[in-house]
Design a protein around this motif. Structure first.
Motif, PDB file in Angstrom:
ATOM      1  N   LYS A   1      10.609   3.190   3.405  1.00  0.00           N
ATOM      2  CA  LYS A   1       9.936   3.026   2.119  1.00  0.00           C
ATOM      3  C   LYS A   1      10.943   2.591   1.054  1.00  0.00           C
ATOM      4  CE  LYS A   1       6.200   6.222   2.967  1.00  0.00           C
ATOM      5  NZ  LYS A   1       5.062   5.384   3.036  1.00  0.00           N
TER       6      LYS A   1
ATOM      7  N   SER B   1       0.818  -1.211   0.000  1.00  0.00           N
ATOM      8  CA  SER B   1       0.000   0.000   0.000  1.00  0.00           C
ATOM      9  C   SER B   1       0.855   1.267   0.000  1.00  0.00           C
ATOM     10  CB  SER B   1      -0.965   0.009   1.190  1.00  0.00           C
ATOM     11  OG  SER B   1      -0.253   0.162   2.400  1.00  0.00           O
ATOM     12  N   ASP B   2       2.045   1.202   0.606  1.00  0.00           N
ATOM     13  CA  ASP B   2       2.908   2.386   0.643  1.00  0.00           C
ATOM     14  C   ASP B   2       4.386   2.050   0.430  1.00  0.00           C
ATOM     15  OD1 ASP B   2       3.587   1.169   3.024  1.00  0.00           O
ATOM     16  OD2 ASP B   2       2.986   2.843   4.298  1.00  0.00           O
ATOM     17  N   ASN B   3       4.667   0.810   0.046  1.00  0.00           N
ATOM     18  CA  ASN B   3       6.025   0.349  -0.252  1.00  0.00           C
ATOM     19  C   ASN B   3       6.953   0.364   0.970  1.00  0.00           C
ATOM     20  OD1 ASN B   3       7.328  -0.861  -2.416  1.00  0.00           O
ATOM     21  ND2 ASN B   3       8.467   0.988  -2.936  1.00  0.00           N
ATOM     22  N   THR B   4       6.366   0.287   2.173  1.00  0.00           N
ATOM     23  CA  THR B   4       7.178   0.248   3.392  1.00  0.00           C
ATOM     24  C   THR B   4       7.786  -1.142   3.563  1.00  0.00           C
ATOM     25  OG1 THR B   4       5.867   1.934   4.495  1.00  0.00           O
ATOM     26  CG2 THR B   4       7.153   0.492   5.908  1.00  0.00           C
TER      27      THR B   4
END
Length: 174
Positions: A160, A138-141
Motif C-alpha cells: 500500500k 480503491s486501496d492504494n495498493t
C-alpha cells in the motif's frame, strides 16, 4: 486535410483531433472515458513526488498523460498515466511523443482493469519496459512488475502506497 485513406489503426489514430482519449493496442483502437477524480488525485500526487525526486537526483524525466508512447513494431500507441525516461535513454523522446520503451511506466487502474493488468502489461513486457507499476485507487495498493531471469515479468511486490524502484534507486511513499 488528409488526402489518403488510413489503412491501419495507427494511421487513424494519427488523424484524430488532439486530445481524443484513444489508444491503439496491436492495431485495434480503444477509447476510454475521462479518468475519475480519485484517479486524477493519485496521478497528480505521484507526478509531484516523482518530479521532485528526479529533479533532485538528476536521473531522468517524468511525463504524465496524455503523452503518446509509440511501440510501432507492435502496432501500438498508448498514453500511460505516468512514465519515466532515464537520462541515458532520452533519445527516444520526440516532439510528438516517445518512440520506444520508457524505463518505467505507471498505470492507475480504472473501470476496465483487464486492459491495464493484462493487455498493457503484455505490451510493456514485449516492448522491454523495465518496471511496470500498477496502482489500485480503491486501496492504494501498488504492484510492481519487473523482469526475472527468464526475461518475463514477475510481481516483485505489492504494498500500500509504496514506490520501490531498483531502476531509480528509490523508496517513495504516496
Amino acid at each position: 486535410m488528409q488526402t489518403t485513406v488510413p489503412t491501419t489503426a495507427l494511421d487513424i489514430y494519427r488523424s484524430l483531433p488532439e486530445g481524443t482519449r484513444c489508444e491503439v493496442l496491436y492495431n485495434q483502437l480503444s477509447m476510454s472515458p475521462s479518468p475519475t477524480t480519485e484517479h486524477q488525485l493519485i496521478s497528480f500526487k505521484l507526478s509531484g513526488i516523482l518530479f521532485v525526486f528526479l529533479e533532485k537526483n538528476k536521473k531522468g524525466i517524468a511525463l504524465a498523460a496524455p503523452t503518446d508512447v509509440y511501440f510501432e513494431s507492435e502496432q501500438s500507441v498508448v498514453q500511460p498515466d505516468l512514465l519515466i525516461v532515464l537520462n541515458e535513454n532520452k533519445s527516444i523522446i520526440s516532439k510528438d511523443g516517445i518512440y520506444g520503451a520508457p524505463d518505467i511506466i505507471f498505470e492507475i487502474l480504472s473501470v476496465n482493469r483487464k486492459y491495464d493488468t493484462l493487455k498493457k502489461k503484455t505490451l510493456y513486457e514485449k516492448a522491454g519496459v523495465k518496471e511496470y507499476f500498477i496502482i489500485d485507487p480503491s486501496d492504494n495498493t501498488v504492484t510492481l512488475f519487473a523482469f526475472n531471469g527468464s526475461n518475463r515479468y514477475e510481481i516483485i511486490y505489492e504494498e500500500k502506497g509504496r514506490i520501490l524502484s531498483d531502476t531509480l534507486g528509490c523508496d517513495l511513499h504516496l
